[in-house]
Design an enzyme around this catalytic site. Structure first.
Site, PDB file in Angstrom:
ATOM      1  N   HIS A 118      -1.313  -8.416  -8.871  1.00 10.25           N
ATOM      2  CA  HIS A 118      -1.597  -8.188  -7.459  1.00 10.25           C
ATOM      3  C   HIS A 118      -2.994  -7.623  -7.264  1.00 10.25           C
ATOM      4  CE1 HIS A 118      -0.207  -4.266  -8.884  1.00 10.25           C
ATOM      5  NE2 HIS A 118      -0.780  -3.714  -7.834  1.00 10.25           N
ATOM      6  N   ASP A 120      -4.914  -4.879  -4.720  1.00  8.80           N
ATOM      7  CA  ASP A 120      -4.562  -3.772  -3.833  1.00  8.80           C
ATOM      8  C   ASP A 120      -4.942  -4.056  -2.387  1.00  8.80           C
ATOM      9  OD1 ASP A 120      -3.484  -2.149  -5.801  1.00  8.80           O
ATOM     10  OD2 ASP A 120      -5.382  -1.149  -6.235  1.00  8.80           O
ATOM     11  N   HIS A 268      -4.503  -6.826 -11.014  1.00 13.52           N
ATOM     12  CA  HIS A 268      -4.025  -6.000 -12.118  1.00 13.52           C
ATOM     13  C   HIS A 268      -2.498  -6.000 -12.172  1.00 13.52           C
ATOM     14  CE1 HIS A 268      -4.392  -3.313  -8.647  1.00 13.52           C
ATOM     15  NE2 HIS A 268      -3.454  -2.547  -9.197  1.00 13.52           N
ATOM     16  N   ARG A 283      -4.230   7.839  -8.289  1.00 13.21           N
ATOM     17  CA  ARG A 283      -5.147   6.767  -7.911  1.00 13.21           C
ATOM     18  C   ARG A 283      -5.833   7.067  -6.596  1.00 13.21           C
ATOM     19  NH1 ARG A 283      -3.835   1.421  -4.789  1.00 13.21           N
ATOM     20  NH2 ARG A 283      -4.212   3.023  -3.219  1.00 13.21           N
TER      21      ARG A 283
END
Length: 368
Positions: A118, A120, A268, A283
């Site tokens: 995917h 982000d 990723h 994150r």
């Protein structure tokens, strides 16, 4: 005629490089095309303008950069993100010490389901420009993350496929993923703020000028301008390109490891081979690009420009080749099996994934 979803043979692997050296740190490339470990950088220390410029250049070249043995606070992690742009909060993730830091804690109760390729925030009108991910607690010999170079994926598509998709657009949405696990009232409120968005199937990267394939499994719902069956077959074909190993890099985490990636250049995948061990990551997503470091184009402006791109005659001839039988996503297949009898016969394969989340109490179907 059907296209092979994954083909063998030689692949074109180009790394975007200015040819300039990096005098401020040592660069250890991870693969010929994507990823590098940077040594000799202390992210906890103040970083001068020259070093910041080299870090920005390294990210453009390698698309994901890695650092080891970094002792940084949440506040410092936000400052590092600002080398590239302004941090942004994720509307769905649980937060850490600061609202713009997502804390992704997984264990035997809150298991990870991020093992799907995917990009982000592609469901936003202005998707995240990048991310800074720090390992706080990791299991032994497990819990790696992989990234895939989507410019390499585009470069290796057949020329007639490139001709077809240059200028096409696709819808991106969060309803079929996050929307399935949210309470109705929160989902409806967020829907007002986060409608379906449209992005080019092929983005031109603002920092390198390279064409980059921009569709992903959980958030890209359909390609516009094609008959439904044809568009879904093409979308399935394009989604699968991230799975080619030659385009990928895999990183083994340790406490204090940091990865920074260019979200417009890569997808990723967080490998879930550690259940029921504990894995905690923090994150920071990067929203706006800092002035002078890049050129950000609004998705609608890009869309209007792409619409004026001429279509190749080969593109029209190619469309009939995408009348292939649709292949199920491996992640949806495994979730369907796991959900078993909890899934009603009328639900599609994606429902099984998110029913699995609900029944096990997981809060975070997106993550790293």
């Amino acid at each position: 005629m059907e296209l092979k979803l994954i083909r063998g043979g030689v692949r074109e692997l180009n790394r975007t490089s200015s040819g300039e050296p990096y005098p401020r740190f040592e660069v250890r490339p991870s693969t010929p095309v994507i990823g590098a470990e940077l040594r000799g950088v202390d992210l906890a220390a103040e970083l001068d303008d020259e070093l910041r410029a080299e870090l920005r250049r390294a990210l453009l070249e390698f698309k994901v950069i890695f650092f080891r043995d970094q002792e940084i606070t949440s506040t410092r992690q936000l400052e590092i993100a600002r080398i590239w742009g302004e941090p942004e909060a994720n509307p769905f993730f649980p937060t850490g010490d600061e609202v713009r830091i997502s804390r992704l804690a997984k264990d035997g109760q809150m298991f990870g389901m991020e093992n799907v390729w995917h990009s982000d925030h592609s469901f936003l009108a202005k998707p995240a420009r990048g991310a800074v991910l720090r390992a706080a607690e990791v299991p032994d010999n497990a819990g790696d993350t992989m990234w895939a170079d989507m410019a390499a994926a585009y470069d290796n598509l057949p020329e007639d496929v490139q001709a077809l998709i240059d200028g096409l657009e696709a819808e991106h949405d969060w309803i079929s993923t996050w929307g399935r696990i949210l309470p109705d009232d929160k989902r409806d409120a967020l829907r007002e703020e986060l409608p379906t968005v449209v992005h080019p199937v092929v983005k031109v990267h603002p920092g390198t000028g390279r064409r980059t394939l921009y569709v992903n499994e959980p958030f890209t719902d359909r390609i516009l301008g094609l008959p439904e069956a044809e568009g879904q077959a093409l979308l399935e074909y394009l989604r699968l390109q991230a799975r080619v190993p030659e385009y990928q890099v895999r990183f083994r985490w340790a406490p204090g490891s940091v990865a920074i990636w260019d979200n417009w250049a890569v997808q990723h995948y967080a490998i879930n081979d550690y259940y029921p061990s504990r894995r905690v990551m923090e994150r920071v997503a990067i929203l706006r690009v800092t002035a002078g470091t890049d050129h950000h184009s609004d998705h609608r402006a890009v869309r209007n420009i792409r619409r004026r791109s001429p279509r190749s005659p080969a593109a029209g001839r190619l469309r009939g080749r995408f009348r292939m039988r649709r292949q199920p996503h491996a992640v949806w297949d495994s979730a369907r099996t796991a959900a078993g009898s909890q899934r009603s016969s009328g639900e599609d394969s994606r429902d099984a994934v998110y029913w699995s989340y609900i029944s096990h109490g997981s809060r975070s179907p997106g993550g790293r």
